[in-house]
Write an enzyme that holds these catalytic residues in place. Structure first.
Site, PDB file in Angstrom:
ATOM      1  N   TRP A 154       0.810  -1.213   0.000  1.00 38.29           N
ATOM      2  CA  TRP A 154       0.000   0.000   0.000  1.00 38.29           C
ATOM      3  C   TRP A 154       0.847   1.268   0.000  1.00 38.29           C
ATOM      4  O   TRP A 154       0.302   2.378   0.025  1.00 38.29           O
ATOM      5  CB  TRP A 154      -0.960  -0.012   1.196  1.00 38.29           C
ATOM      6  CG  TRP A 154      -2.171  -0.853   0.928  1.00 38.29           C
ATOM      7  CD1 TRP A 154      -2.317  -2.200   1.121  1.00 38.29           C
ATOM      8  CD2 TRP A 154      -3.417  -0.396   0.381  1.00 38.29           C
ATOM      9  NE1 TRP A 154      -3.567  -2.613   0.734  1.00 38.29           N
ATOM     10  CE2 TRP A 154      -4.268  -1.528   0.280  1.00 38.29           C
ATOM     11  CE3 TRP A 154      -3.891   0.843  -0.029  1.00 38.29           C
ATOM     12  CZ2 TRP A 154      -5.567  -1.441  -0.219  1.00 38.29           C
ATOM     13  CZ3 TRP A 154      -5.190   0.930  -0.525  1.00 38.29           C
ATOM     14  CH2 TRP A 154      -6.009  -0.203  -0.616  1.00 38.29           C
ATOM     15  N   ARG A 158     -15.671  -5.166  -8.235  1.00 35.31           N
ATOM     16  CA  ARG A 158     -16.048  -4.273  -9.334  1.00 35.31           C
ATOM     17  C   ARG A 158     -14.931  -4.137 -10.359  1.00 35.31           C
ATOM     18  O   ARG A 158     -15.173  -3.938 -11.548  1.00 35.31           O
ATOM     19  CB  ARG A 158     -16.418  -2.885  -8.803  1.00 35.31           C
ATOM     20  CG  ARG A 158     -15.233  -2.146  -8.201  1.00 35.31           C
ATOM     21  CD  ARG A 158     -15.458  -0.667  -7.981  1.00 35.31           C
ATOM     22  NE  ARG A 158     -14.231  -0.073  -7.446  1.00 35.31           N
ATOM     23  CZ  ARG A 158     -13.262   0.455  -8.176  1.00 35.31           C
ATOM     24  NH1 ARG A 158     -13.364   0.473  -9.504  1.00 35.31           N
ATOM     25  NH2 ARG A 158     -12.175   0.959  -7.615  1.00 35.31           N
ATOM     26  N   SER A 159     -13.673  -4.202  -9.887  1.00 35.96           N
ATOM     27  CA  SER A 159     -12.508  -3.974 -10.742  1.00 35.96           C
ATOM     28  C   SER A 159     -11.500  -5.079 -10.476  1.00 35.96           C
ATOM     29  O   SER A 159     -11.008  -5.210  -9.355  1.00 35.96           O
ATOM     30  CB  SER A 159     -11.901  -2.602 -10.437  1.00 35.96           C
ATOM     31  OG  SER A 159     -10.758  -2.368 -11.230  1.00 35.96           O
ATOM     32  N   ASP A 202      -8.076  -6.850 -11.598  1.00 34.95           N
ATOM     33  CA  ASP A 202      -6.778  -6.910 -12.272  1.00 34.95           C
ATOM     34  C   ASP A 202      -6.375  -8.384 -12.325  1.00 34.95           C
ATOM     35  O   ASP A 202      -5.876  -8.950 -11.356  1.00 34.95           O
ATOM     36  CB  ASP A 202      -5.782  -6.076 -11.465  1.00 34.95           C
ATOM     37  CG  ASP A 202      -4.339  -6.190 -11.934  1.00 34.95           C
ATOM     38  OD1 ASP A 202      -4.063  -6.974 -12.859  1.00 34.95           O
ATOM     39  OD2 ASP A 202      -3.485  -5.489 -11.361  1.00 34.95           O
ATOM     40  N   HIS A 210     -10.208  -7.460 -16.170  1.00 40.54           N
ATOM     41  CA  HIS A 210      -9.298  -6.882 -17.154  1.00 40.54           C
ATOM     42  C   HIS A 210      -7.851  -7.343 -16.981  1.00 40.54           C
ATOM     43  O   HIS A 210      -7.427  -7.765 -15.907  1.00 40.54           O
ATOM     44  CB  HIS A 210      -9.352  -5.344 -17.111  1.00 40.54           C
ATOM     45  CG  HIS A 210      -9.101  -4.770 -15.756  1.00 40.54           C
ATOM     46  ND1 HIS A 210     -10.130  -4.421 -14.886  1.00 40.54           N
ATOM     47  CD2 HIS A 210      -7.951  -4.466 -15.089  1.00 40.54           C
ATOM     48  CE1 HIS A 210      -9.621  -3.929 -13.775  1.00 40.54           C
ATOM     49  NE2 HIS A 210      -8.292  -3.953 -13.868  1.00 40.54           N
ATOM     50  N   LEU A 211      -7.134  -7.222 -18.073  1.00 43.29           N
ATOM     51  CA  LEU A 211      -5.697  -7.487 -18.111  1.00 43.29           C
ATOM     52  C   LEU A 211      -5.031  -6.214 -18.612  1.00 43.29           C
ATOM     53  O   LEU A 211      -5.362  -5.708 -19.695  1.00 43.29           O
ATOM     54  CB  LEU A 211      -5.407  -8.653 -19.059  1.00 43.29           C
ATOM     55  CG  LEU A 211      -3.966  -9.149 -19.169  1.00 43.29           C
ATOM     56  CD1 LEU A 211      -3.474  -9.695 -17.837  1.00 43.29           C
ATOM     57  CD2 LEU A 211      -3.863 -10.219 -20.264  1.00 43.29           C
ATOM     58  N   TYR A 212      -4.117  -5.662 -17.818  1.00 42.48           N
ATOM     59  CA  TYR A 212      -3.405  -4.469 -18.264  1.00 42.48           C
ATOM     60  C   TYR A 212      -2.532  -4.803 -19.473  1.00 42.48           C
ATOM     61  O   TYR A 212      -1.970  -5.900 -19.567  1.00 42.48           O
ATOM     62  CB  TYR A 212      -2.551  -3.895 -17.125  1.00 42.48           C
ATOM     63  CG  TYR A 212      -3.352  -3.101 -16.124  1.00 42.48           C
ATOM     64  CD1 TYR A 212      -3.738  -1.790 -16.403  1.00 42.48           C
ATOM     65  CD2 TYR A 212      -3.743  -3.652 -14.910  1.00 42.48           C
ATOM     66  CE1 TYR A 212      -4.480  -1.055 -15.501  1.00 42.48           C
ATOM     67  CE2 TYR A 212      -4.488  -2.926 -13.999  1.00 42.48           C
ATOM     68  CZ  TYR A 212      -4.864  -1.623 -14.304  1.00 42.48           C
ATOM     69  OH  TYR A 212      -5.610  -0.889 -13.413  1.00 42.48           O
TER      70      TYR A 212
END
Length: 290
Positions: free
Chosen positions: A85, A192-193, A195, A233-235
């Protein structure tokens, strides 16, 4: 032959990479994404720490304990043994310029603060996690065993709005009660998001650990972790690393050990949580988008 539990993660990683939609994102890196997927991990099959790359379990349990204890500073996470963090607290420009930021290492009212000190409209603080654990004991079949980290009124007071934003428990009778505990506890988490390369493996291990911990303090058997993935998603700077991982074969899963003397969620320490028999392929380094 039953598929390896990790295969569903690998299949989803490949699906996102091969079939996702290219989209811009707040970090400027860009992603390839799909929307609305599900994975299910049964703890009877073994603990779902991924084996096709090494999962840093020390950091997983340190972050989870920080959430459980309501820690709101990067220094608190470091004291438990993880620096994950630090960037969010001290390098993200939008947070550095946020008038709600209280100084170095401050993270604001992130996950654990919401779990343990949610503020109602009158300013009273609610310990959501404690209420849920008490509810699981007194009203096991209730439908309100929910903890939410998504507090719309305080999103601007967080270094990072929650990616995994709510979770819910479900108690069911164990048909094999003669062999152990009479009831089983399941945990579903909504993210929600997602990675897929860096975050999701971490999240699978973290919430599976939380399931075991809450099951132990409520007297239930840990059952399924159900993972609901929204923006999956995939960066774009993780494509090569993902392809490397997809070429690897999963290994046998580890087991999770908890100190059986711990009967209160607040009493767990780093030494009370261990992975037993964990084996994996080497880690794969990838940059974190902030």
């Amino acid at each position: 032959m039953k598929p390896h539990p990790e295969q569903q993660y690998l299949n989803l990683l490949k699906e996102v990479k091969d079939k996702g939609t290219d989209r811009p994102d707040r970090t400027g890196v860009g992603t390839r994404a799909l929307f609305g997927r599900t994975m299910r991990f049964n703890m009877a099959d073994g603990f779902p720490a991924l084996t096709t790359k090494k999962v840093p379990f020390k950091a997983v349990k340190a972050e989870l304990l920080a959430f459980i204890h309501g820690i709101d500073s990067a220094a608190g996470f470091r004291e438990l043994g993880t620096t994950i963090w630090d960037q969010n607290a001290n390098e993200e420009e939008k947070w550095l310029n946020n008038p709600n930021r209280r100084g170095e290492d401050d993270l604001g009212r992130i996950y654990g603060v919401q779990w343990r000190s949610w503020r109602d409209p009158d300013g009273n603080e609610i310990d959501q996690l404690r209420k849920v654990i008490d509810g699981l004991k007194t009203d096991p079949f209730g439908r309100r065993h929910i903890v939410s980290a998504w507090n719309p009124g305080e999103l601007d007071k967080m270094a990072l709005p929650p990616c995994h934003d709510r979770f819910q428990f479900f108690v069911r009778d164990n048909p094999n009660a003669r062999e152990g505990k009479a009831r089983t506890l399941d945990l579903a988490m909504v993210q929600r998001s997602c990675d897929m390369f860096l975050g999701v493996p971490f999240n699978i291990a973290s919430y599976s650990t939380l399931l075991h911990m809450v099951a132990q303090v409520t007297g239930y058997k840990p059952g399924e972790f159900v993972h609901f993935l929204m923006d999956t998603h995939l960066y774009k700077n993780h494509f090569e690393q993902a392809e490397t991982q997809l070429q690897r074969e999963p290994m046998p899963l580890a087991k999770l050990w908890l100190n059986q003397d711990i009967l209160d969620i607040d009493d767990f320490t780093m030494d009370d949580i261990e992975l037993v028999g964990y084996q994996s392929h080497p880690g794969i380094k990838a940059p974190m988008a902030v």
